[in-house]
Design a protein around this motif. Structure first.
Motif: not given
Length: 283
Positions: A48-59
């Motif tokens: 819901s975009a309330r928190f950001g997300v790291s590149p590692e988490r996206v991967r």
């Protein structure tokens, strides 16, 4: 993960794409959270975009969701890694968020297209033309609000002026060219500006004359921003209450076809330039 009380459109798009990946994988948020070693609540905050997300988490999410489109995954990782605070942030307290979203969208676009039936594209407007457009807004704007909007519009045009400019293809109907916005002097300057812009290698202007009659997309104003991959393209549609962003894959394909067809019925660039010259001499 850091809370983001006012996520940008770009962050919201990243969150939306991550949710779509999970749904395509046929996973519930609870099932996905277990695979990722997190809670469903935290995953919900990311989606819901309330928190950001790291590149590692996206991967890790792409792997868990068995996404094999590596180009798309890398594009999402780049979005997660982006910490750009663009010039538009200076307008955050004085303009509606939709204005900032459009500027951010154009800044990150790999290419831009537009089709306009009633107005000159914002990226090609002169200062006086833009100012007169904003003077006609309902409800009426204060002088300060008008100037904020004019300055924002002019700064958006930087994407056409940078060292590696963004390519821009515009289709403009004759009706938009003939309306003497701001009076003859302002209109003449605007048409001359279009001629000058059309001579630049990265700017293509095509005119749909009245003589064409009915055509696909008649009456619509469409602004299309290409992303690093087609799945991350975005369409902006003008509405009286502000632009609406569209990014569903079926809708993106429809607008790509629509813009192609509008270009097909328009005059080729050199003839369009001659057409604008003719209108200019009539003023």
């Amino acid at each position: 993960m850091t809370p983001r009380p006012a996520p940008t459109a770009r962050r919201v798009r990243l969150a939306t794409e991550l949710r779509k990946l999970r749904e395509r994988a046929g996973l519930t948020s609870t099932e996905a959270a277990k695979l990722l070693g997190t809670s469903s609540g935290q995953l919900s905050n990311v989606e819901s975009a309330r928190f950001g997300v790291s590149p590692e988490r996206v991967r890790a999410m792409a792997h868990a969701y068995t996404c094999t489109d590596q180009e798309f995954v890398e594009a999402l990782i780049d979005m997660a890694n982006d910490r750009t605070r663009g010039w538009w942030e200076t307008f955050r307290e004085v303009l509606p968020p939709t204005f900032l979203n459009i500027a951010e969208l154009e800044f990150h676009a790999t290419a831009l297209r537009s089709a306009n039936t009633a107005h000159i594209p914002g990226l090609l407007q002169t200062t006086d033309h833009a100012r007169e457009i904003f003077r006609q807004v309902v409800p009426e704007l204060t002088r300060s609000d008008i100037e904020h909007r004019v300055n924002h519009r002019l700064q958006r045009q930087a994407v056409l002026e940078q060292s590696v400019p963004t390519t821009f293809r515009a289709v403009v109907h004759e009706a938009a060219l003939r309306v003497p916005v701001g009076g003859p002097a302002v209109a003449k300057h605007q048409l001359q500006h279009l001629v000058e812009q059309s001579e630049r290698e990265h700017v293509t202007i095509r005119v749909i004359p009245f003589a064409i009659g009915a055509y696909p997309g008649s009456g619509q104003n469409v602004h299309y921003a290409s992303g690093p991959v087609a799945r991350l393209d975005t369409v902006s549609l003008d509405q009286s209450h502000g632009p609406v962003l569209v990014d569903a894959e079926a809708q993106l394909e429809m607008y790509r076809v629509l813009l192609d067809r509008m270009e097909h019925v328009s005059l080729e660039p050199s003839k369009s330039r001659d057409f604008i010259h003719h209108l200019l001499h009539d003023l």
